[in-house]
Design a protein around this motif. Structure first.
Motif, PDB file in Angstrom:
ATOM      1  N   HIS A 109      18.674  24.033  46.252  1.00 16.53           N
ATOM      2  CA  HIS A 109      19.915  25.050  45.881  1.00 16.53           C
ATOM      3  C   HIS A 109      20.162  26.037  46.906  1.00 16.53           C
ATOM      4  N   CYS A 110      19.219  26.436  47.722  1.00 22.72           N
ATOM      5  CA  CYS A 110      19.407  27.334  48.926  1.00 22.72           C
ATOM      6  C   CYS A 110      19.898  26.500  49.996  1.00 22.72           C
ATOM      7  N   LEU A 111      19.413  25.314  50.107  1.00 30.24           N
ATOM      8  CA  LEU A 111      20.038  24.554  51.408  1.00 30.24           C
ATOM      9  C   LEU A 111      21.462  24.233  51.139  1.00 30.24           C
ATOM     10  N   ILE A 112      21.754  23.729  49.940  1.00 36.34           N
ATOM     11  CA  ILE A 112      23.177  23.637  49.721  1.00 36.34           C
ATOM     12  C   ILE A 112      24.289  25.017  49.724  1.00 36.34           C
ATOM     13  N   SER A 113      23.629  25.943  49.221  1.00 40.71           N
ATOM     14  CA  SER A 113      24.682  27.053  49.108  1.00 40.71           C
ATOM     15  C   SER A 113      24.968  27.508  50.532  1.00 40.71           C
ATOM     16  N   GLU A 114      24.201  27.266  51.607  1.00 41.83           N
ATOM     17  CA  GLU A 114      24.647  27.617  52.958  1.00 41.83           C
ATOM     18  C   GLU A 114      25.720  26.694  53.682  1.00 41.83           C
ATOM     19  N   GLU A 115      26.047  25.536  52.646  1.00 49.24           N
ATOM     20  CA  GLU A 115      27.230  24.707  53.123  1.00 49.24           C
ATOM     21  C   GLU A 115      28.629  25.643  53.471  1.00 49.24           C
ATOM     22  N   LYS A 116      28.966  26.309  52.487  1.00 47.37           N
ATOM     23  CA  LYS A 116      30.098  27.372  52.314  1.00 47.37           C
ATOM     24  C   LYS A 116      30.274  27.826  53.820  1.00 47.37           C
ATOM     25  N   GLU A 117      29.334  28.199  54.570  1.00 46.59           N
ATOM     26  CA  GLU A 117      29.723  28.847  56.086  1.00 46.59           C
ATOM     27  C   GLU A 117      29.969  27.731  57.022  1.00 46.59           C
ATOM     28  N   LYS A 118      29.887  26.367  56.589  1.00 43.94           N
ATOM     29  CA  LYS A 118      29.650  25.281  57.920  1.00 43.94           C
ATOM     30  C   LYS A 118      31.065  24.477  57.616  1.00 43.94           C
ATOM     31  N   ASP A 119      31.687  24.386  58.715  1.00 47.06           N
ATOM     32  CA  ASP A 119      32.896  23.369  58.759  1.00 47.06           C
ATOM     33  C   ASP A 119      32.478  22.020  58.703  1.00 47.06           C
TER      34      ASP A 119
END
Lengths: 448, 448
Positions: free
Chosen positions: A298-308
């Protein structure tokens, strides 16, 4: 493992199986040399028994039921009432002979299927070979995954960020190793190809794999690869791989899980081994992670928002001896990686004293290792900060060095540097390898 | 190559293709968050165009043709009149969206097939890796095939005969490398498994592969394997493998051809890649060898009559650089093999002076290499006759030796021998390696 909960509807079309229970048998009449050459197809109904089958054979070939003959497998096992069900399977090739031991006066062609076993994907003889030789191939497997990330980030204009995250905090789920890069990512088609092809730097390009640009004088960068591709490296580390990727200019994140457990389940249920699903979803959407073993996702996937764009390889089912090694020898294997990627992370001059430790245009590759354990502060190391990898020691303990470059016929260039390590003040100035300290050899020799 | 002429009737069932021209499309309606979760199947007729397809979609989902929506691929390419034919293929997953760039508010599951590419069989990153490192892996590939023969002959009670025949006489056909053993042979089922599994000494046993019994003190016997199995070794040497095998107590010889050309043909014709035929025939029946390129096979097959059981691996399409190497460095690579298999061919004491050169119960493995060239006498060497392989030199130039054996906790045994090679009369008595003579290193150093 996640793959089970993640599985979609199954079509249940097993290889070789037929839903209707009707079997197709290929029969060669080889009683005499003059028999016809080809095979005849005999349909066997679901409830057929040996007597019924024998009658169909007689009818198909136009021979009298009174005639003397045997029906055998291609291994010359005679078909009888007792073995009929287990032997006469769909697609099987059978012989009609005068006797079980009769010679094949004319040859037969037996239809076979040779779909590669999934071991092809989940096993790598190479890593097992090195393990059997007493070397621990785990750092090489990590290097293979770093190589893939170097390829994926090769066209980045800014920082090339490669993170290895070791999730060993059991309050966050079962142990996992994740390798994450900010490279160009994969479309669902490229992700599919990743599963299909045996990609390696030695084979041709089917999924956008780009060979790393040769780094000048990076004589040691290639020892990392076995050239067997990322899948084998993944399955050397663990039992399940979740590939998560988003290409730039795409709204969607693509996710594919390959797991040994899932392959075994499909094999057992006679389902199609190589059919599966890619999950397409919006970034940071982790509603599908319902398995508690993987809640760190969940934590790892939540960081996707910031990545192009990015690719994450999340390995679970990590073998316990690997976990022990990664924990107990953290200092050792991080130095090994710093040595292998020395010129990638420090640039063409290497880690000379007094050079800036900041990233710049010639050293824009950040390789960061972090390890999370329960109740401990995370261990985080950027490979560029390591000052005692072998290559750094070579460079900084030499009293003199001599660079050479020779152009060979054609396009070849032989480039190198010779460093002078004198014997000074009663000791060698050539540095000792922390992975194989000479003191260990001495102990072995003393033992002998 | 033979495979083409040898091919049987083809069913023409390409992976994913459907004979009737009708396509099945999986459609996800993702216009709104509340849209249903699953996909809908839309049938597309052979002669359907975009307008017809759009109408079917509206009908299937019960939406008005006036409504505003787009249909896209999972890569978000909008389906239009122009790209309809090339994009809407059988089995494809499509989206129904408000706009091309809309977020996926709920995830989709895209069906994929990931049948391993045949490169999995015909390429080996490992050999290519060694080649890229400047070593010639060809002797190791031959060693891998010898290892398979050692396994196949492991239960022989008499002589274990392994022959490597290099057919380089162009009057007898195109170049070929054959490895023939008098081992237990394979049934057609085992031959089929040979094609299915990635067999190696590190993976489990699916086709009767028996790990060679460890030879005492044979410290060097394992460096030969990469552990990637015989198929990779075969396809490192050439482009086509004809496996011919007969188990003991069988009337039939089984023959299977795997060739790169055949795989490429099937791929091009969209035929099933992993369907094929095993030819079952009586011994010494070579009527199927009609291709002039392989006429040397008539002779090889005629010898089957005298054998109770055997396996022959016949490699054709041999790469020309391999032919040059095998011809020009015959002396070198035969010595390398004699070194690798030293204790297998000489028994546990090795090739000591004054021991009998006859085969006996402890040295019953005959490995014979023969090379046939046009207009030349065949070169034939039994590895046991070689007196200048490295291991023989180690044994016979030492002035003293010290044997040791230590039992380790559990079942482990460390066994070894230390030989003393003094510096005598102004020169080293430690023998020079004929494969890497120290004089070459000296030349390199002089160059620098």
């Amino acid at each position: 493992m996640a793959a089970a909960g993640d599985g979609g509807p199954s079509e249940g079309t097993g290889e070789g199986g037929r839903g209707d229970g009707c079997r197709k048998v290929y029969l060669f009449d080889r009683r005499e040399k003059e028999s016809e050459l080809g095979d005849r197809v005999v349909q066997v109904g679901e409830r057929s028994d040996y007597a019924g089958f024998r009658a169909s054979v007689c009818q198909t070939l136009g021979i009298s039921p009174e005639e003397k003959f045997v029906i055998t497998t291609t291994s010359r096992k005679e078909i009888t009432c007792d073995n009929f069900e287990e032997t006469v399977k769909d697609g099987v090739t059978l012989y009609l002979l005068q006797s079980v031991g009769q010679l094949l006066l004319t040859a037969t062609k037996e239809r076979i299927e040779f779909l590669p076993h999934y071991d092809t994907l989940v096993k790598s003889g190479m890593y097992e070979y090195y393990a059997s030789e007493g070397q621990n191939p785990l750092p090489f497997a990590l290097a293979e995954l770093i190589d893939n990330s170097l390829s994926a980030t090769s066209r980045n204009t800014g920082i090339r960020r490669i993170q290895i995250k070791l999730h060993f905090d059991e309050t966050q789920g079962k142990p996992a190793v994740a390798v994450i890069d900010n490279g160009r990512g994969m479309t669902s088609k490229q992700l599919n190809n990743w599963a299909v092809y045996r990609l390696s730097k030695f084979t041709s390009d089917h999924s956008g794999y780009v060979r790393p640009v040769p780094v000048p004088r990076s004589l040691n960068s290639d020892i990392s690869y076995f050239g067997v591709g990322g899948k084998q490296a993944v399955f050397f580390v663990g039992q399940s791989a979740r590939m998560i990727s988003k290409p730039a200019d795409s709204q969607d994140v693509h996710e594919l899980v390959l797991s040994k457990e899932d392959f075994e389940k499909k094999e057992k249920n006679k389902e199609s081994i190589y059919s599966g699903y890619i999950r397409n979803r919006k970034p940071s959407d982790s509603v599908h992670i319902t398995n508690d073993d993987e809640r760190f996702l969940h934590c790892l996937i939540s960081e996707e928002k910031e990545k192009d764009s990015f690719t994450a390889v999340v390995i679970t089912g990590v073998q316990s001896e690997h976990i022990q090694y990664l924990k107990n020898y953290f200092h050792l294997w991080t130095r090994q990686l710093a040595h292998i990627y020395h010129y990638y992370i420090h640039g063409p001059k290497g880690n000379e004293k007094h050079t800036s430790k900041e990233a710049g245009p010639f050293n824009n590759i950040d390789i960061e290792i972090s390890m999370f354990e329960k109740g401990k502060a995370p261990k985080i190391v950027n490979l560029r900060e390591i000052q005692d990898d072998m290559q750094t020691l070579y460079i900084n303990t030499a009293t003199d060095s001599f660079e050479f470059k020779a152009h060979v016929e054609g396009d070849g260039v032989v480039e190198g540097i010779i460093r002078y390590h004198p014997f000074l003040y009663d000791r060698e100035t050539y540095p000792d390898d922390p992975c194989f300290p000479s003191s260990i050899y001495k102990e072995v020799l003393n033992f002998l």
